[in-house]
Design a protein around this motif. Structure first.
Motif, PDB file in Angstrom:
ATOM      1  N   SER A 181       0.916  -1.287   0.071  1.00  0.00           N
ATOM      2  CA  SER A 181       0.172  -0.065  -0.106  1.00  0.00           C
ATOM      3  C   SER A 181       0.867   1.296   0.196  1.00  0.00           C
ATOM      4  O   SER A 181       1.960   1.076   0.257  1.00  0.00           O
ATOM      5  N   LEU A 182       0.320   2.362  -0.283  1.00  0.00           N
ATOM      6  CA  LEU A 182       0.899   3.553  -0.370  1.00  0.00           C
ATOM      7  C   LEU A 182       1.649   4.018   1.105  1.00  0.00           C
ATOM      8  O   LEU A 182       2.518   4.783   0.929  1.00  0.00           O
ATOM      9  N   THR A 183       0.831   3.428   2.241  1.00  0.00           N
ATOM     10  CA  THR A 183       1.477   3.880   3.405  1.00  0.00           C
ATOM     11  C   THR A 183       2.311   2.817   4.083  1.00  0.00           C
ATOM     12  O   THR A 183       2.840   2.784   5.131  1.00  0.00           O
ATOM     13  N   SER A 184       2.842   1.908   3.065  1.00  0.00           N
ATOM     14  CA  SER A 184       3.728   0.791   3.860  1.00  0.00           C
ATOM     15  C   SER A 184       5.091   1.171   4.231  1.00  0.00           C
ATOM     16  O   SER A 184       5.571   2.093   3.471  1.00  0.00           O
ATOM     17  N   SER A 185       5.576   0.671   5.130  1.00  0.00           N
ATOM     18  CA  SER A 185       6.818   0.927   5.661  1.00  0.00           C
ATOM     19  C   SER A 185       7.813  -0.269   5.366  1.00  0.00           C
ATOM     20  O   SER A 185       7.326  -1.166   4.713  1.00  0.00           O
ATOM     21  N   VAL A 186       9.077  -0.062   5.417  1.00  0.00           N
ATOM     22  CA  VAL A 186      10.019  -0.879   5.091  1.00  0.00           C
ATOM     23  C   VAL A 186       9.800  -2.071   5.996  1.00  0.00           C
ATOM     24  O   VAL A 186       9.842  -3.231   5.534  1.00  0.00           O
ATOM     25  N   GLU A 187       9.584  -1.961   7.422  1.00  0.00           N
ATOM     26  CA  GLU A 187       9.274  -3.327   8.157  1.00  0.00           C
ATOM     27  C   GLU A 187       8.122  -4.093   7.788  1.00  0.00           C
ATOM     28  O   GLU A 187       7.741  -5.124   7.615  1.00  0.00           O
ATOM     29  N   ASP A 188       6.976  -3.310   7.229  1.00  0.00           N
ATOM     30  CA  ASP A 188       5.643  -3.974   6.737  1.00  0.00           C
ATOM     31  C   ASP A 188       6.065  -4.770   5.508  1.00  0.00           C
ATOM     32  O   ASP A 188       5.670  -6.086   5.352  1.00  0.00           O
ATOM     33  N   VAL A 189       6.896  -4.351   4.725  1.00  0.00           N
ATOM     34  CA  VAL A 189       7.433  -5.121   3.496  1.00  0.00           C
ATOM     35  C   VAL A 189       8.192  -6.242   3.827  1.00  0.00           C
ATOM     36  O   VAL A 189       7.957  -7.598   3.508  1.00  0.00           O
ATOM     37  N   ARG A 190       8.998  -6.183   4.793  1.00  0.00           N
ATOM     38  CA  ARG A 190      10.041  -7.187   5.282  1.00  0.00           C
ATOM     39  C   ARG A 190       9.034  -8.566   5.910  1.00  0.00           C
ATOM     40  O   ARG A 190       9.212  -9.593   5.545  1.00  0.00           O
ATOM     41  N   LYS A 191       8.280  -7.971   6.717  1.00  0.00           N
ATOM     42  CA  LYS A 191       7.381  -8.817   7.345  1.00  0.00           C
ATOM     43  C   LYS A 191       6.303  -9.724   6.369  1.00  0.00           C
ATOM     44  O   LYS A 191       6.217 -10.937   6.643  1.00  0.00           O
ATOM     45  N   ALA A 192       5.947  -8.925   5.476  1.00  0.00           N
ATOM     46  CA  ALA A 192       5.022  -9.649   4.573  1.00  0.00           C
ATOM     47  C   ALA A 192       5.797 -10.573   3.603  1.00  0.00           C
ATOM     48  O   ALA A 192       5.212 -11.910   3.440  1.00  0.00           O
ATOM     49  N   VAL A 193       7.114 -10.409   3.184  1.00  0.00           N
ATOM     50  CA  VAL A 193       7.797 -11.094   2.319  1.00  0.00           C
ATOM     51  C   VAL A 193       8.271 -12.178   3.224  1.00  0.00           C
ATOM     52  O   VAL A 193       8.045 -13.683   2.908  1.00  0.00           O
ATOM     53  N   ARG A 194       8.353 -12.239   4.516  1.00  0.00           N
ATOM     54  CA  ARG A 194       8.948 -13.330   5.396  1.00  0.00           C
ATOM     55  C   ARG A 194       7.957 -14.216   5.412  1.00  0.00           C
ATOM     56  O   ARG A 194       7.759 -15.480   5.413  1.00  0.00           O
ATOM     57  N   VAL A 195       6.506 -13.650   5.650  1.00  0.00           N
ATOM     58  CA  VAL A 195       5.198 -14.549   5.936  1.00  0.00           C
ATOM     59  C   VAL A 195       5.038 -15.244   4.929  1.00  0.00           C
ATOM     60  O   VAL A 195       4.652 -16.479   4.825  1.00  0.00           O
ATOM     61  N   ALA A 196       5.014 -14.530   3.459  1.00  0.00           N
ATOM     62  CA  ALA A 196       4.610 -15.251   2.260  1.00  0.00           C
ATOM     63  C   ALA A 196       5.704 -16.444   2.007  1.00  0.00           C
ATOM     64  O   ALA A 196       5.424 -17.545   1.589  1.00  0.00           O
ATOM     65  N   ARG A 197       6.772 -16.124   2.105  1.00  0.00           N
ATOM     66  CA  ARG A 197       7.989 -17.154   1.632  1.00  0.00           C
ATOM     67  C   ARG A 197       7.771 -18.363   2.651  1.00  0.00           C
ATOM     68  O   ARG A 197       8.386 -19.525   2.286  1.00  0.00           O
ATOM     69  N   LYS A 198       7.367 -17.992   3.904  1.00  0.00           N
ATOM     70  CA  LYS A 198       7.536 -19.152   4.852  1.00  0.00           C
ATOM     71  C   LYS A 198       6.405 -20.194   4.507  1.00  0.00           C
ATOM     72  O   LYS A 198       6.499 -21.341   4.589  1.00  0.00           O
ATOM     73  N   VAL A 199       5.187 -19.821   3.750  1.00  0.00           N
ATOM     74  CA  VAL A 199       4.262 -20.522   3.487  1.00  0.00           C
ATOM     75  C   VAL A 199       4.109 -20.711   2.020  1.00  0.00           C
ATOM     76  O   VAL A 199       3.454 -21.787   1.605  1.00  0.00           O
ATOM     77  N   SER A 200       4.537 -20.045   1.256  1.00  0.00           N
ATOM     78  CA  SER A 200       4.573 -20.280  -0.150  1.00  0.00           C
ATOM     79  C   SER A 200       5.195 -21.279  -0.952  1.00  0.00           C
ATOM     80  O   SER A 200       6.500 -21.689  -0.574  1.00  0.00           O
ATOM     81  N   THR A 201       4.615 -22.078  -1.739  1.00  0.00           N
ATOM     82  CA  THR A 201       5.465 -23.061  -2.373  1.00  0.00           C
ATOM     83  C   THR A 201       5.624 -22.739  -4.078  1.00  0.00           C
ATOM     84  O   THR A 201       6.075 -23.455  -4.671  1.00  0.00           O
ATOM     85  N   VAL A 202       5.375 -21.176  -4.242  1.00  0.00           N
ATOM     86  CA  VAL A 202       5.635 -20.796  -5.548  1.00  0.00           C
ATOM     87  C   VAL A 202       6.634 -19.377  -5.351  1.00  0.00           C
ATOM     88  O   VAL A 202       6.716 -18.795  -4.171  1.00  0.00           O
ATOM     89  N   PRO A 203       7.115 -18.909  -6.324  1.00  0.00           N
ATOM     90  CA  PRO A 203       7.965 -17.761  -6.149  1.00  0.00           C
ATOM     91  C   PRO A 203       6.951 -16.648  -5.750  1.00  0.00           C
ATOM     92  O   PRO A 203       5.795 -16.585  -6.026  1.00  0.00           O
ATOM     93  N   VAL A 204       7.688 -15.565  -5.061  1.00  0.00           N
ATOM     94  CA  VAL A 204       6.966 -14.569  -4.507  1.00  0.00           C
ATOM     95  C   VAL A 204       7.375 -12.987  -5.300  1.00  0.00           C
ATOM     96  O   VAL A 204       8.818 -12.981  -5.289  1.00  0.00           O
ATOM     97  N   SER A 205       6.697 -12.452  -5.456  1.00  0.00           N
ATOM     98  CA  SER A 205       7.079 -10.828  -6.045  1.00  0.00           C
ATOM     99  C   SER A 205       6.479  -9.776  -5.090  1.00  0.00           C
ATOM    100  O   SER A 205       5.767 -10.057  -4.321  1.00  0.00           O
ATOM    101  N   ILE A 206       7.040  -8.627  -5.030  1.00  0.00           N
ATOM    102  CA  ILE A 206       6.573  -7.547  -4.469  1.00  0.00           C
ATOM    103  C   ILE A 206       6.211  -6.430  -5.482  1.00  0.00           C
ATOM    104  O   ILE A 206       6.823  -6.199  -6.582  1.00  0.00           O
ATOM    105  N   ASP A 207       5.174  -5.835  -5.149  1.00  0.00           N
ATOM    106  CA  ASP A 207       4.404  -4.816  -6.094  1.00  0.00           C
ATOM    107  C   ASP A 207       4.566  -3.406  -5.679  1.00  0.00           C
ATOM    108  O   ASP A 207       3.781  -3.023  -4.734  1.00  0.00           O
ATOM    109  N   THR A 208       5.482  -2.706  -6.148  1.00  0.00           N
ATOM    110  CA  THR A 208       5.764  -1.331  -5.580  1.00  0.00           C
ATOM    111  C   THR A 208       6.518  -0.628  -6.538  1.00  0.00           C
ATOM    112  O   THR A 208       7.426  -1.116  -7.241  1.00  0.00           O
ATOM    113  N   LEU A 209       6.433   0.713  -6.682  1.00  0.00           N
ATOM    114  CA  LEU A 209       7.624   1.707  -7.346  1.00  0.00           C
ATOM    115  C   LEU A 209       8.605   2.273  -6.351  1.00  0.00           C
ATOM    116  O   LEU A 209       9.334   2.740  -6.819  1.00  0.00           O
ATOM    117  N   GLU A 210       8.166   2.173  -4.944  1.00  0.00           N
ATOM    118  CA  GLU A 210       9.051   2.769  -4.002  1.00  0.00           C
ATOM    119  C   GLU A 210      10.404   2.177  -3.865  1.00  0.00           C
ATOM    120  O   GLU A 210      10.633   0.858  -3.586  1.00  0.00           O
TER     121      GLU A 210
END
Length: 488
Positions: A181-210
């Motif tokens: 989201s537009l209000t996401s912080s660096v820590e928000d992104v780090r946490k989301a990627v960690r959570v997704a990679r923990k449970v995902s069996t497929v590649p993970v991408s991040i969607d932002t221009l920041e």
């Protein structure tokens, strides 16, 4: 078993390639195989002077071929509608009878589906590709892959995000995209990627221009970044290159072809080796046709670069059932060389888009292999319409017109409140009574349980409940909401 395949001149090459040495081929004096009739077939077979156990005629041929079977003393069946499928039919024909009324491809639809799925696995295993993200092939001869975006993933709690990742993968996502989201912080992104990679069996991408958020995602081991353009390539380009991450490159504001090409070159200059181009699919009414032309031009001039196709840009901005829209978009995407189909499933009307695009991508892969239109493949996206209508009954002469009941009296055993609950397995029907609450996945099991428990005593109440509970099941099957007594 000795088999003869009857066909026309135009289909001869395809027929011979499909059947190989497993059957003899008789080419009649007609161009179109569907124009073969019993009266043309019988003398042609007699002239050939062969003896056969089974004769297959084109699935679209019309006429009573039983006379041919009777005259020759062998079995005559309708083959498939498309010559390409004869090889598969021959594998199944030994030991089972087909039909003279229903084409083999329809008769064997369940088996056909299994064969289609097996073919897709084989095609994918043997396909070449333009790029790889983890174990996922992109472009080349591989099928298009579905990228499912979790909107505002950085704002979700850990359990909710984990469940959403698992749900999207179950629906058919080949890549999970985390929307920041537009209000996401660096820590928000780090946490989301960690959570997704923990449970995902497929590649993970991040969607932002920041830039800062992109760097944080790469630090956590994201597989792909969306998106790079002139606003951030100079800042994060070298970081993307050093991380060896795949990057989706987009044009600048205005979506011009020239800016896309310029940004791709800038990404290459920064050392990024794995690049996916997104010419940007514009919504209908906002340059849709021009964007398709842009896609076609890009693929023609840069066939070595994988292409990203934002199907969600269209489905989210049209009030039409997503099934047909997604099927059409898959065809367009395949024609312009796309390798990733992107969708968010953000609104209620687009729920199911992940599975729809996944099926559509498979259909296009099969159609390409068969060199045919995407029909009669063993897989389809038909939901409310059907390929073959069952016959209607005749209205008896002594039929009575139905009339509405004059009034209702409350069942002495009490009323029911009917509702539905959606879940990952398709949903549950809930029938609540003052003495019991009953849940089930089909109307049949729910109404039978109600009857067995003795919770109903009036025929009119039983009829009403049967109608409402069946309506609830249909709503669940179609992914629709349900409200008791409302029109569906």
């Amino acid at each position: 078993m000795k088999v003869l395949i009857a066909t026309g001149r135009l289909a001869e090459r395809t027929v011979r390639h499909s059947v190989g040495d497993n059957a003899d081929v008789l080419v009649l004096d007609v161009d179109v195989a569907a124009f073969i009739t019993p009266h043309r077939l019988l003398p042609a077979i007699k002239e050939q002077n062969g003896i056969y156990d089974v004769i297959l005629v084109p699935g679209l041929a019309s006429g009573d071929f039983s006379m041919v079977a009777k005259e020759l003393g062998c079995k005559v069946f309708l083959g498939p509608k498309h010559a390409y499928d004869l090889g598969s039919v021959l594998k199944l024909a030994d030991g089972m009878d087909l039909s003279l009324e229903v084409p083999a491809c329809e008769l064997l639809s369940d088996i056909w589906r299994e064969l289609a799925l097996e073919t897709l696995v084989e095609l994918e295993n043997n396909a070449d590709m333009l790029a790889m993200i983890g174990d996922v092939k992109l472009g080349g001869g591989s099928r298009m892959k579905v990228m499912a975006e979790i909107v505002d993933a950085t704002g979700l709690e850990e359990d909710a995000l984990s469940l959403k990742v698992i749900e999207f993968i179950r629906k058919g996502a080949d890549i999970i995209d985390l929307g920041a989201s537009l209000t996401s912080s660096v820590e928000d992104v780090r946490k989301a990627v960690r959570v997704a990679r923990k449970v995902s069996t497929v590649p993970v991408s991040i969607d932002t221009l920041e830039s800062g958020l992109l760097k944080a995602a790469m630090d956590e081991g994201v597989d792909l970044v969306l998106s790079l353009n002139s606003s951030n390539i100079d800042i994060v380009g070298k970081d993307v290159a050093e991380a060896g991450v795949t990057a989706v490159v987009i044009p600048d504001a205005g979506n011009s072809f020239e800016s896309l090409v310029h940004n791709i070159q800038a990404a290459r200059d920064a050392g990024i080796e794995s690049i996916i181009a997104d010419p940007v699919l514009d919504p209908i009414g906002h340059g849709f046709v021009d964007s398709i032309v842009r896609y076609a031009r890009f693929h023609e001039e840069y066939p070595e670069i994988p292409v990203f196709f934002g199907a969600g840009n269209v489905t989210e901005l049209i009030d039409a059932d997503s099934v047909g829209v997604n099927a059409t978009l898959c065809g367009l995407a395949a024609d312009v060389g796309s390798c990733i189909l992107f969708t968010p499933e953000f609104s209620e009307k687009t729920r199911g888009s992940i599975a729809e695009l996944n099926t559509g991508a498979r259909m296009m892969a099969l159609a390409l292999t068969r060199n045919s239109s995407p029909k009669d493949l063993g897989l389809d996206l038909l939901v409310l319409k059907e390929k073959r209508r069952r016959p209607d009954v005749a209205i008896p002469e002594d039929s009575l017109p139905a009339k509405r009941f004059a009034g209702w009296e409350l069942d002495p055993l009490g009323p029911f409140r009917i509702g539905t609950v959606s879940d990952e397995c398709g949903g549950m029907i809930v029938a609540q009574h003052e003495d019991a609450s009953i849940t089930g996945r089909t109307a049949k099991e729910v109404i039978e349980t109600i009857i067995k428990m003795g919770l109903i005593s009036k025929l009119d109440h039983a009829g009403y409940l049967g109608c409402e509970i069946q309506k609830a099941e249909i709503a669940l099957r179609l992914g629709r909401s349900y409200s008791q007594d409302d029109d569906f």
